[in-house]
Write a protein that holds these residues in place. Structure first.
Motif, PDB file in Angstrom:
ATOM      1  N   GLY A 216      -8.103   8.198  12.701  1.00 25.64           N
ATOM      2  CA  GLY A 216      -6.447   8.194  12.513  1.00 25.64           C
ATOM      3  C   GLY A 216      -6.437   6.835  11.354  1.00 25.64           C
ATOM      4  N   VAL A 217      -5.235   6.023  11.778  1.00 24.91           N
ATOM      5  CA  VAL A 217      -4.627   5.469  10.664  1.00 24.91           C
ATOM      6  C   VAL A 217      -4.480   3.857  11.272  1.00 24.91           C
ATOM      7  CG1 VAL A 217      -3.782   7.017   9.251  1.00 24.91           C
ATOM      8  CG2 VAL A 217      -2.319   5.813  10.840  1.00 24.91           C
ATOM      9  N   ASN A 218      -4.299   2.989  10.266  1.00 22.85           N
ATOM     10  CA  ASN A 218      -3.795   1.603  10.925  1.00 22.85           C
ATOM     11  C   ASN A 218      -2.370   1.639  10.434  1.00 22.85           C
ATOM     12  OD1 ASN A 218      -6.059  -0.779  11.403  1.00 22.85           O
ATOM     13  ND2 ASN A 218      -6.896   0.843  10.168  1.00 22.85           N
ATOM     14  N   THR A 493      -4.208   1.506   4.772  1.00 21.84           N
ATOM     15  CA  THR A 493      -3.152   1.339   5.929  1.00 21.84           C
ATOM     16  C   THR A 493      -2.027   2.269   5.889  1.00 21.84           C
ATOM     17  OG1 THR A 493      -1.833  -0.139   7.009  1.00 21.84           O
ATOM     18  CG2 THR A 493      -2.463  -0.286   4.735  1.00 21.84           C
ATOM     19  N   TRP A 494      -1.478   2.778   6.850  1.00 17.15           N
ATOM     20  CA  TRP A 494       0.002   3.649   6.921  1.00 17.15           C
ATOM     21  C   TRP A 494       1.157   2.767   6.528  1.00 17.15           C
ATOM     22  CZ3 TRP A 494      -0.147   8.935   7.456  1.00 17.15           C
ATOM     23  CH2 TRP A 494       1.490   9.560   7.671  1.00 17.15           C
ATOM     24  N   ASN A 495       1.215   2.210   5.182  1.00 16.75           N
ATOM     25  CA  ASN A 495       2.184   1.293   4.689  1.00 16.75           C
ATOM     26  C   ASN A 495       2.545   1.937   3.296  1.00 16.75           C
ATOM     27  OD1 ASN A 495       0.796  -0.352   6.821  1.00 16.75           O
ATOM     28  ND2 ASN A 495       2.833  -1.092   6.747  1.00 16.75           N
ATOM     29  N   THR A 496       3.592   1.826   2.886  1.00 15.79           N
ATOM     30  CA  THR A 496       4.021   2.390   1.636  1.00 15.79           C
ATOM     31  C   THR A 496       3.977   1.205   0.268  1.00 15.79           C
ATOM     32  OG1 THR A 496       6.479   1.649   1.923  1.00 15.79           O
ATOM     33  CG2 THR A 496       5.640   3.854   2.473  1.00 15.79           C
ATOM     34  N   TRP A 497       2.748   0.582   0.273  1.00 18.97           N
ATOM     35  CA  TRP A 497       2.589  -0.422  -0.584  1.00 18.97           C
ATOM     36  C   TRP A 497       1.996   0.412  -1.948  1.00 18.97           C
ATOM     37  CZ3 TRP A 497       0.071  -3.626   3.504  1.00 18.97           C
ATOM     38  CH2 TRP A 497       0.472  -3.892   4.597  1.00 18.97           C
ATOM     39  N   ASP A 498       1.801  -0.486  -2.937  1.00 15.34           N
ATOM     40  CA  ASP A 498       1.184  -0.067  -4.270  1.00 15.34           C
ATOM     41  C   ASP A 498      -0.719  -0.034  -3.829  1.00 15.34           C
ATOM     42  OD1 ASP A 498       0.121   0.550  -6.651  1.00 15.34           O
ATOM     43  OD2 ASP A 498       0.841  -1.216  -7.613  1.00 15.34           O
ATOM     44  N   CYS A 499      -0.799   1.356  -3.937  1.00 15.65           N
ATOM     45  CA  CYS A 499      -2.374   1.430  -3.583  1.00 15.65           C
ATOM     46  C   CYS A 499      -3.420   1.011  -4.768  1.00 15.65           C
ATOM     47  CB  CYS A 499      -2.794   2.850  -3.221  1.00 15.65           C
ATOM     48  SG  CYS A 499      -2.714   4.041  -4.652  1.00 15.65           S
ATOM     49  N   GLY A 500      -2.767   0.787  -6.004  1.00 23.55           N
ATOM     50  CA  GLY A 500      -3.279  -0.142  -7.162  1.00 23.55           C
ATOM     51  C   GLY A 500      -3.589  -1.430  -6.444  1.00 23.55           C
ATOM     52  N   GLN A 501      -3.031  -2.041  -5.560  1.00 24.81           N
ATOM     53  CA  GLN A 501      -3.196  -3.480  -5.308  1.00 24.81           C
ATOM     54  C   GLN A 501      -4.023  -3.511  -3.948  1.00 24.81           C
ATOM     55  OE1 GLN A 501      -2.118  -6.147  -6.865  1.00 24.81           O
ATOM     56  NE2 GLN A 501      -1.261  -4.740  -8.489  1.00 24.81           N
ATOM     57  N   GLY A 502      -4.220  -2.209  -3.287  1.00 22.93           N
ATOM     58  CA  GLY A 502      -4.993  -2.321  -2.193  1.00 22.93           C
ATOM     59  C   GLY A 502      -4.900  -0.863  -1.564  1.00 22.93           C
ATOM     60  N   ASP A 510       7.408   9.391   5.624  1.00 26.39           N
ATOM     61  CA  ASP A 510       7.457  10.777   5.820  1.00 26.39           C
ATOM     62  C   ASP A 510       6.209  11.324   5.812  1.00 26.39           C
ATOM     63  OD1 ASP A 510       7.056  11.222   3.213  1.00 26.39           O
ATOM     64  OD2 ASP A 510       8.834  12.381   2.836  1.00 26.39           O
ATOM     65  N   GLY A 511       5.024  10.509   5.302  1.00 27.75           N
ATOM     66  CA  GLY A 511       3.506  11.035   5.281  1.00 27.75           C
ATOM     67  C   GLY A 511       3.202  11.450   3.843  1.00 27.75           C
ATOM     68  N   THR A 512       3.999  11.083   2.811  1.00 28.05           N
ATOM     69  CA  THR A 512       3.609  11.457   1.544  1.00 28.05           C
ATOM     70  C   THR A 512       2.447  10.855   1.213  1.00 28.05           C
ATOM     71  OG1 THR A 512       5.908  12.111   0.895  1.00 28.05           O
ATOM     72  CG2 THR A 512       4.053  11.600  -0.850  1.00 28.05           C
TER      73      THR A 512
END
Length: 528
Positions: A216-218, A493-502, A510-512
């Motif tokens: 799953g996810v965090n 993690t299931w958060n909408t942060w910048d994946c370039g920063q982590g 919505d799961g995009t």
């Protein structure tokens, strides 16, 4: 690990504006109701971009329906992505944050926090004024919420994700092609409640004795938003957001939480502390369980004044990660255990990422500190609760739930886990392991030599997997290896942060998926 802007070593929390709360006047729905409001605006700035955080408070006596917050920049600040906790848009220099569907009405006295990432060059001046539904609304500034770094800012490669890691410019969006076949046994992904779990040998099994492999996810947020005074969660934790997680074929969600907020310490705003916070956590945990997702409660931020090697902050309060849990953690776990002792579907993760090895002298001493706490922890100046103490706290409260114990080096080192395994009368202990592409144990040879022998004797749950390059080639390897070893794993993690920063899995609740998250999404679809 918690990364939107990873730690205070990566970005400084900059309070951007402070103005008095003004009565709403003039035309418009809010003004017609005679309401008052305030806006707190703060930023986390890293030079070429920043996270803008806005907190809107209804200071009046009637609700504000379908609120819409507006402001303007004077520079070239440009919205990046979709933001969170609101519908963010930009036209020229003007920014609008519209109410999300799950918080369309702002109750009297209530607050809502939203955030988004922006890029810029030159000067990053704060907006001078704000409007709500077209009416002037200005307020005082509070410290900016910063996502909880589940790791130290240390640059040592043995730490969990480093705050100073440089994002890769080449993010791969291709789906994983190396998905392993689904291991035999139950995956717990039915439509009913999550399975009751217990340990049987080296497996997690359900009430019928069938193996359950957690994948799953965090869901980060509840560990930092409350103690920073911004709410209970970073983004929605409603039915729609849970359905989006299930849409990835996940069967487990790890929920990081905060000691101060749960125990109701005075440093936390009352509205986000004590019973209010406990209710918010319980509601989310039960909603996950009822959706068929195994909830894992993770003590992420704890009390203890530590300023030694790899210190995350010089604060006694639970505002960062500490090398070991303090005395208050025993109170925390006794309360959590009492709350969930009649629900064996809930799993307890006693401490996110211990790093006593950074604080005491020698690895053997660090493992003794890990298990025994107290005088076994020279170099840690606050009273340490060892893992045995916390296991005792859970069992004395009458809870026989499965307990996860993370190892040293931010849960990346499991080398002496078995030799220092606490005594558990319930026989329900499992090992928690975290692995990122820059950890010391990040190669398959290390996994085979240190993790596989442990997984042959006790269940191993990889509480966090991730990589800092916005791609997924590393976690593809981890997941394929874990599938073959019948080892559980959860993406950070299931958060909408910048994946370039982590390692952030999604760009929208919505799961995009992000380019990184696409690897986990495709793999879960293949194995489940």
């Amino acid at each position: 690990m918690t990364v939107r802007t990873t730690t205070t070593a990566l970005v400084a929390a900059l309070a951007a504006t402070a103005a008095a709360t003004l009565a709403l006047t003039g035309a418009g729905p809010a003004a017609a109701a005679g309401l008052q409001c305030s806006v707190d605006y703060t930023t986390n700035d890293w030079g070429s971009g920043f996270t803008a955080n806005v907190k809107l408070t209804n200071a009046g006596t009637t609700p504000i329906d379908n609120w819409s917050l507006g402001y303007a920049y004077t520079g070239n600040q440009t919205l990046s992505g979709s933001g969170w906790n609101g519908t963010w848009s930009q036209s020229g220099k003007n920014v609008t944050v519209a109410a999300p569907a799950w918080a369309a009405t702002l109750a009297a006295g209530g607050s809502v926090s939203a955030g988004a990432n922006f890029s810029y060059s030159g000067t990053n001046a704060a907006p001078a004024s704000f409007t709500v539904n077209g009416v002037a609304c200005n307020g005082a500034s509070n410290p900016s919420p910063s996502p909880s770094p589940s790791v130290s800012a240390s640059s040592s490669p043995s730490a969990s994700p480093s705050a100073s890691a440089s994002p890769s410019a080449s993010a791969s969006a291709s789906p994983s092609s190396s998905a392993s076949p689904s291991p035999s046994g139950s995956t717990g992904t039915g439509t009913g409640k999550a399975p009751a779990l217990h340990v049987s040998g080296n497996k997690l099994v359900d009430a019928n004795g069938a193996q359950v492999v957690l994948r799953g996810v965090n869901r980060s947020g509840m560990e930092f938003m409350c103690v920073q005074g911004y709410g209970f969660s970073d983004g929605p934790v409603d039915a729609a957001s849970i359905a989006a997680i299930k849409g990835w074929k996940a069967n487990a969600v790890r929920v990081p939480v905060n000691e101060d907020c749960w125990n109701g310490y005075a440093n936390v705003k009352p509205e986000y502390a004590g019973e209010n916070y406990r209710t918010a956590v319980k509601n989310f945990v039960y909603a996950l369980r009822d959706a068929g997702l195994t909830p894992i409660i993770d003590l992420h931020w704890t009390q203890g004044l530590y300023t030694g090697n790899s210190s995350g902050c010089s604060d006694v309060n639970s505002t960062c990660q500490k090398p070991m849990p303090g005395a208050g953690a025993a109170t925390f776990w006794s309360s959590v255990a009492t709350t969930f002792k009649n629900d064996p579907s809930v799993v307890f993760d006693l401490l996110n990422e211990p790093y006593a090895d950074r604080a005491v002298s020698g690895l053997d001493q660090a493992w003794n500190c890990w298990r025994d706490g107290g005088s076994a922890c020279p170099g840690i100046n606050y009273p340490v609760s060892g893992m045995q103490t916390l296991v005792n706290s859970v069992r004395t409260a009458g809870a026989n739930n499965v307990i996860l114990l993370g190892g040293l080096a931010y849960s990346n080192d499991l080398g002496q886990w078995l030799a220092h395994k606490p005594t558990d009368p319930a026989g329900n202990l499992a090992a928690s392991w975290h692995v990122y592409n820059f950890n010391t144990c990040s190669s398959q040879s290390c996994w085979n030599s240190t993790v596989a022998p442990l997984a042959a004797q006790v269940p191993v749950v990889v509480g966090e997997i991730g990589e800092n390059d916005c791609a997924h080639s590393f976690i593809d390897q981890v997941m394929s290896w874990a599938d073959a070893a019948k080892v559980s794993y959860l993406g950070w993690t299931w958060n909408t942060w910048d994946c370039g920063q982590g390692p952030s899995l999604i760009s929208d609740f919505d799961g995009t998926p992000t380019a990184f998250g696409l690897g986990l999404k495709n793999h879960l679809a293949a194995v489940n």
